[in-house]
Write an enzyme that holds these catalytic residues in place. Structure first.
Site, mmCIF file in Angstrom:
data_model
loop_
_atom_site.group_PDB
_atom_site.id
_atom_site.type_symbol
_atom_site.label_atom_id
_atom_site.label_comp_id
_atom_site.label_asym_id
_atom_site.label_seq_id
_atom_site.Cartn_x
_atom_site.Cartn_y
_atom_site.Cartn_z
ATOM 1 N N ASP A 71 -10.632 3.302 4.143
ATOM 2 C CA ASP A 71 -11.388 1.987 4.000
ATOM 3 C C ASP A 71 -12.654 2.640 4.735
ATOM 4 O O ASP A 71 -12.973 1.186 3.657
ATOM 5 C CB ASP A 71 -10.525 1.123 5.367
ATOM 6 C CG ASP A 71 -9.434 0.619 5.592
ATOM 7 O OD1 ASP A 71 -9.646 -0.114 3.906
ATOM 8 O OD2 ASP A 71 -8.603 -0.006 6.399
ATOM 9 N N LYS A 94 0.832 -1.493 0.141
ATOM 10 C CA LYS A 94 -0.354 0.126 0.455
ATOM 11 C C LYS A 94 1.053 0.858 0.143
ATOM 12 O O LYS A 94 0.256 2.259 -0.823
ATOM 13 C CB LYS A 94 -1.354 -0.150 1.460
ATOM 14 C CG LYS A 94 -2.164 -1.083 1.066
ATOM 15 C CD LYS A 94 -2.292 -0.993 2.236
ATOM 16 C CE LYS A 94 -3.538 -2.594 2.076
ATOM 17 N NZ LYS A 94 -4.973 -2.710 3.452
ATOM 18 N N GLN A 99 -4.186 -1.404 9.858
ATOM 19 C CA GLN A 99 -4.305 -3.111 8.958
ATOM 20 C C GLN A 99 -4.915 -3.721 9.758
ATOM 21 O O GLN A 99 -4.022 -3.995 11.100
ATOM 22 C CB GLN A 99 -2.414 -3.160 8.618
ATOM 23 C CG GLN A 99 -2.606 -4.982 7.904
ATOM 24 C CD GLN A 99 -3.061 -4.727 6.424
ATOM 25 O OE1 GLN A 99 -3.146 -3.996 5.453
ATOM 26 N NE2 GLN A 99 -3.831 -5.631 6.386
#
Ligand code: NAD
Length: 297
Positions: free
Chosen positions: A119, A52, A96
């Site tokens: 997210d 990412k 994460q």
């Protein structure tokens, strides 16, 4: 002739457009910054986070890399999130998953400033999506929506069947498909582990999205001629090769290809789109926070 949908190519086009957005924000001294927080017991998480970060750097997005010891108290993670929330130089925050068992992941999601929640898992962002005025769309279903648009697959009036009802894929996919908006207006069925006679549902579909995490669950016998098949699954199965495993989707590609009008491969279908949409949300977050308009793809 079945179209093999090239997620890498579509994602590349989106990344190019996002690069211009990043440069335009940077020229106003507002280069986007994504902070990643790694406190995960899954060894693969480190790779995901570095992928990412590389994706960001490739298009000019700055990154911050925070790592927290696995046995640190929950308060360490929460304080880190609070600091990143308060930091005006950070536009986007990603913790994460999974986090260690002694930490409540829901509390983590609720702690992140909804404006920096790229997210789109914070209840406020989930609620906005369900209510029909999304701020950020979760990366995987958003990527699928963009992939369908790029492939000229019309969703309006179509029967969409989603296999899987998870918080990160199935549910938000259903919410996007039923929006009264471009890429929506589909008549949507959500199947799950308790669905009786899955094949009878998928056979009715114009669009099937496989997101169950079950290797090759959906095969050609469960599809009607002309169906568009989107395979979200990434499953490790034992294989007689150097690595000892290979990755397969939730769709049996060979038999499904015989019936589908278009189908995504694994890898190279949905995966690259998910990654591109994190960049999209980071650019959008920066634009929203700075009131600088950019033309998102
Ligand atoms: P999950 O385990 O959270 O959810 C799976 C869902 O599938 C559940 O809702 C369950 O009810 C349903 N299900 C399970 N078995 C079923 C069956 N036999 N029939 C019908 N429904 C069934 O999984 P997830 O996080 O949504 O991920 C699903 C898959 O997609 C996994 O393989 C994951 O690795 C992959 N994934 C890929 C991407 C990507 O970018 N390509 C992103 C996220 C997840």
């Amino acid at each position: 002739m079945t179209e093999i949908i090239d997620g890498n190519a579509v994602a590349e086009g989106i990344r190019e457009e996002l690069t211009s957005c990043v440069e335009s924000l940077a020229s106003d001294d507002e280069r986007p910054t994504l902070a990643t927080v790694l406190m995960s017991p899954d060894p693969a998480s480190e790779t995901y986070v570095s992928m990412k970060q590389n994706d960001c750097e490739e298009i000019g997005i700055e990154t911050r890399d925070v790592e927290i010891d696995l046995d640190a108290p929950a308060s360490d993670l929460f304080e880190t999130i609070d600091d990143l929330n308060a930091d005006d130089d950070v536009n986007a925050i990603l913790v994460q998953s999974p986090v260690p068992d002694h930490i409540d992941y829901r509390e983590v999601l609720e702690r992140i400033d909804p404006l920096k929640d790229v997210d789109a898992f914070h209840p406020e962002n989930v609620g906005r999506l369900v209510a029909g005025y999304p701020r950020y769309k979760p990366c995987t279903p958003h990527g699928i929506q963009q992939l369908l648009a790029a492939t000229d697959v019309e969703t309006e009036g179509k029967d969409a069947v989603i296999v899987g009802r998870s918080r990160i894929v199935g549910k938000p996919m259903a919410n996007l498909f039923i929006q009264k908006a471009p890429g929506g207006n589909a008549t949507t069925t959500v199947c799950h582990s308790r669905t009786d006679d899955l094949a009878s549902k998928t056979r009715e579909a114009d669009i099937v999205v496989g997101a169950a995490g079950v290797p090759e669950l959906i095969d050609g016998s469960m599809l009607t001629e002309g169906t568009v098949v989107i395979d979200v699954g990434i499953n490790r199965v034992d294989a007689d090769n150097e690595k000892g495993y290979e990755l397969v989707g939730d769709v049996d590609f060979e038999s499904a290809k015989e019936k589908a009008s278009a189908i995504t491969p694994v890898p190279g279908g949905v995966g690259p789109m998910t990654r591109a949409m994190l960049l999209y949300n980071t650019v959008k977050a920066t634009s929203l926070q700075t009131d600088i308009d950019v033309e998102l793809p």
